[in-house]
Design a protein around this motif. Sequence first.
Motif, PDB file in Angstrom:
ATOM      1  N   TRP A 142       0.988  -1.238   0.048  1.00 32.03           N
ATOM      2  CA  TRP A 142      -0.176   0.149  -0.161  1.00 32.03           C
ATOM      3  C   TRP A 142       1.057   1.122  -0.151  1.00 32.03           C
ATOM      4  O   TRP A 142       2.011   1.367   0.623  1.00 32.03           O
ATOM      5  CB  TRP A 142      -0.850   0.169   1.137  1.00 32.03           C
ATOM      6  N   ALA A 143       0.366   2.157  -0.720  1.00 34.82           N
ATOM      7  CA  ALA A 143       0.981   3.575  -0.472  1.00 34.82           C
ATOM      8  C   ALA A 143       0.035   4.770  -0.340  1.00 34.82           C
ATOM      9  O   ALA A 143      -0.898   4.578  -0.581  1.00 34.82           O
ATOM     10  CB  ALA A 143       1.621   3.773  -2.122  1.00 34.82           C
ATOM     11  N   PHE A 144       0.898   5.817   0.434  1.00 36.04           N
ATOM     12  CA  PHE A 144       0.048   7.044   0.601  1.00 36.04           C
ATOM     13  C   PHE A 144      -0.027   7.640  -0.804  1.00 36.04           C
ATOM     14  O   PHE A 144       0.804   7.754  -1.536  1.00 36.04           O
ATOM     15  CB  PHE A 144       0.807   7.794   1.659  1.00 36.04           C
ATOM     16  N   ALA A 145      -1.182   8.485  -1.168  1.00 35.35           N
ATOM     17  CA  ALA A 145      -1.448   8.995  -2.261  1.00 35.35           C
ATOM     18  C   ALA A 145      -2.422  10.405  -1.941  1.00 35.35           C
ATOM     19  O   ALA A 145      -3.421  10.167  -0.937  1.00 35.35           O
ATOM     20  CB  ALA A 145      -1.987   8.285  -3.466  1.00 35.35           C
ATOM     21  N   ILE A 146      -2.079  11.770  -2.663  1.00 33.06           N
ATOM     22  CA  ILE A 146      -2.908  12.731  -2.224  1.00 33.06           C
ATOM     23  C   ILE A 146      -3.708  13.009  -3.540  1.00 33.06           C
ATOM     24  O   ILE A 146      -2.863  13.359  -4.560  1.00 33.06           O
ATOM     25  CB  ILE A 146      -2.062  13.843  -2.036  1.00 33.06           C
ATOM     26  N   PRO A 147      -4.963  12.757  -3.502  1.00 27.86           N
ATOM     27  CA  PRO A 147      -5.774  13.220  -4.907  1.00 27.86           C
ATOM     28  C   PRO A 147      -5.526  14.714  -5.135  1.00 27.86           C
ATOM     29  O   PRO A 147      -5.414  15.456  -4.288  1.00 27.86           O
ATOM     30  CB  PRO A 147      -7.420  13.085  -4.256  1.00 27.86           C
ATOM     31  N   ARG A 148      -5.574  14.665  -6.435  1.00 23.41           N
ATOM     32  CA  ARG A 148      -5.217  16.306  -6.911  1.00 23.41           C
ATOM     33  C   ARG A 148      -6.374  17.109  -6.730  1.00 23.41           C
ATOM     34  O   ARG A 148      -6.034  18.355  -6.467  1.00 23.41           O
ATOM     35  CB  ARG A 148      -5.302  16.117  -8.638  1.00 23.41           C
ATOM     36  N   ALA A 149      -7.594  16.569  -6.204  1.00 22.86           N
ATOM     37  CA  ALA A 149      -8.735  17.539  -5.929  1.00 22.86           C
ATOM     38  C   ALA A 149      -8.646  17.659  -4.497  1.00 22.86           C
ATOM     39  O   ALA A 149      -9.738  18.346  -3.907  1.00 22.86           O
ATOM     40  CB  ALA A 149      -9.977  16.852  -6.457  1.00 22.86           C
ATOM     41  N   SER A 150      -7.924  17.274  -3.724  1.00 22.18           N
ATOM     42  CA  SER A 150      -7.835  17.366  -2.292  1.00 22.18           C
ATOM     43  C   SER A 150      -7.634  19.094  -1.971  1.00 22.18           C
ATOM     44  O   SER A 150      -6.841  19.705  -2.790  1.00 22.18           O
ATOM     45  CB  SER A 150      -6.791  16.739  -1.653  1.00 22.18           C
ATOM     46  N   LYS A 151      -8.293  19.442  -0.761  1.00 20.06           N
ATOM     47  CA  LYS A 151      -8.343  21.038  -0.573  1.00 20.06           C
ATOM     48  C   LYS A 151      -6.991  20.963   0.386  1.00 20.06           C
ATOM     49  O   LYS A 151      -6.656  22.216   0.836  1.00 20.06           O
ATOM     50  CB  LYS A 151      -9.449  21.344  -0.130  1.00 20.06           C
ATOM     51  N   ASN A 152      -6.501  20.110   0.802  1.00 18.91           N
ATOM     52  CA  ASN A 152      -5.476  19.995   1.967  1.00 18.91           C
ATOM     53  C   ASN A 152      -4.337  19.497   1.719  1.00 18.91           C
ATOM     54  O   ASN A 152      -3.712  18.732   2.466  1.00 18.91           O
ATOM     55  CB  ASN A 152      -6.109  19.474   3.282  1.00 18.91           C
TER      56      ASN A 152
END
Length: 429
Positions: A318-328
């Motif tokens: 598993w890997a951490f990922a930050i959605p492009r649409a995240s506001k934070n």
Amino acid sequence: MRIVQPKLDRRRFLATGAATLAALGGPAIAQARTLTAFGHRVHQTVATTGPGGDATAAWRAQSGNDISWVTLGDVNAIQERLLREASLAETTFDLTYLLNGRAVPRNLALFEPLDAFMREAPIEDFDDISAGLVDPMRVNGALHALPMRHATNGLVWNEAIFEERGIKALPTTFEELMDVAKRLTFVRADGTPVVGLAFTAVFASNFLSIARAFDGDFMTADMRIVADQPSMVKPLEALADLFKAGALPRNFAAVNNEEITTWMQQGRAAMTINPYARLVSYNDPAQSRYPGKIKAAAVPMAASLAGRVAYASTTEYWAFAIPRASKNKRAAWDLARSLSSRAGTLAMARNGNGPVRVSTYSEPSFASALPHAAAEALALKTARIHLPAFDNQARAHDVFVEESQAAVLGMKPAERAMADATRRVRAML
């Protein structure tokens, strides 16, 4: 498939910050926020609960932020919902968990590239994280996800059965291992049959764990199909010989992981292919007849490669990922960075996580409770995924398993089976 509905953490949601106040005409002041983390229930558990303590506590105290956990128990449901959310113009998810098998370039493009964050606020000792886990998360050189939890396969063996059969140590070459598997196949005086080797035959990773002894693969990272090469054919021929000799289960294609666990605990199988983490249950004094006697190591290389080519264990993660649409995004990166630090990785490891840092396995507070720490550290250092991620990976996986089983069961020669697998999968590409 039953989709488990998420259980939202209903702690308070704080205001979204200066941008909202500015839009309302108020002063632009910094405010705390609540980040939403989305993944499996185990991701929340290893981050917050256990002997290692709450690995998020220091970050929350320093940042003033809070975390709202949204978790499911079904892996496929998690990935399906994650990719739906990441495709939206807006999402409430900030820090998410992506499986390597879903990391096709099209999916990775839904998540924020991390290189700018890495330059501004680097991950501590990033090279300590296994390269075999990092590389598949790059698209055109840009890193889109950060490994956080792995399950890496090894050769698991019962030292007591070895001693029972007069075998003093694990063989040093693959050829010797195949001979030993036959010697470990016998019937006890009470009528209990013992097989030399047993593994779950519905996972390509298990077949490839054997093939890596010949530096073999089904497909390379750059999508070349190499299943029809001798390095894949020879190990399948060796397994077919074991099956013919009775050193694999007669119901080889139907044995599941629960049965393998029981067989290892009860001494009905001398060896298996499974993640190092399963040693905990195999050696559980409450269930195992052989507590402390079941160990793990790398599959020994073929004699022609021993000492020249390092064994590469199969791994999934598993890997951490930050959605492009995240506001934070910035706060999500800071949280991922904190959990990926040496201290964060160690805390999660002590809570039951498979640490992606090689150095964690030498930390006394972790290694002292893990007899196989040194062996797993070596495996992690050179591990690589069993199949690259691509749109038809699931179908290709099933074809490879089907043809590998046919070869082992003697339904067709291994060379023909791998030629057929190559032809069938090439059409999918």
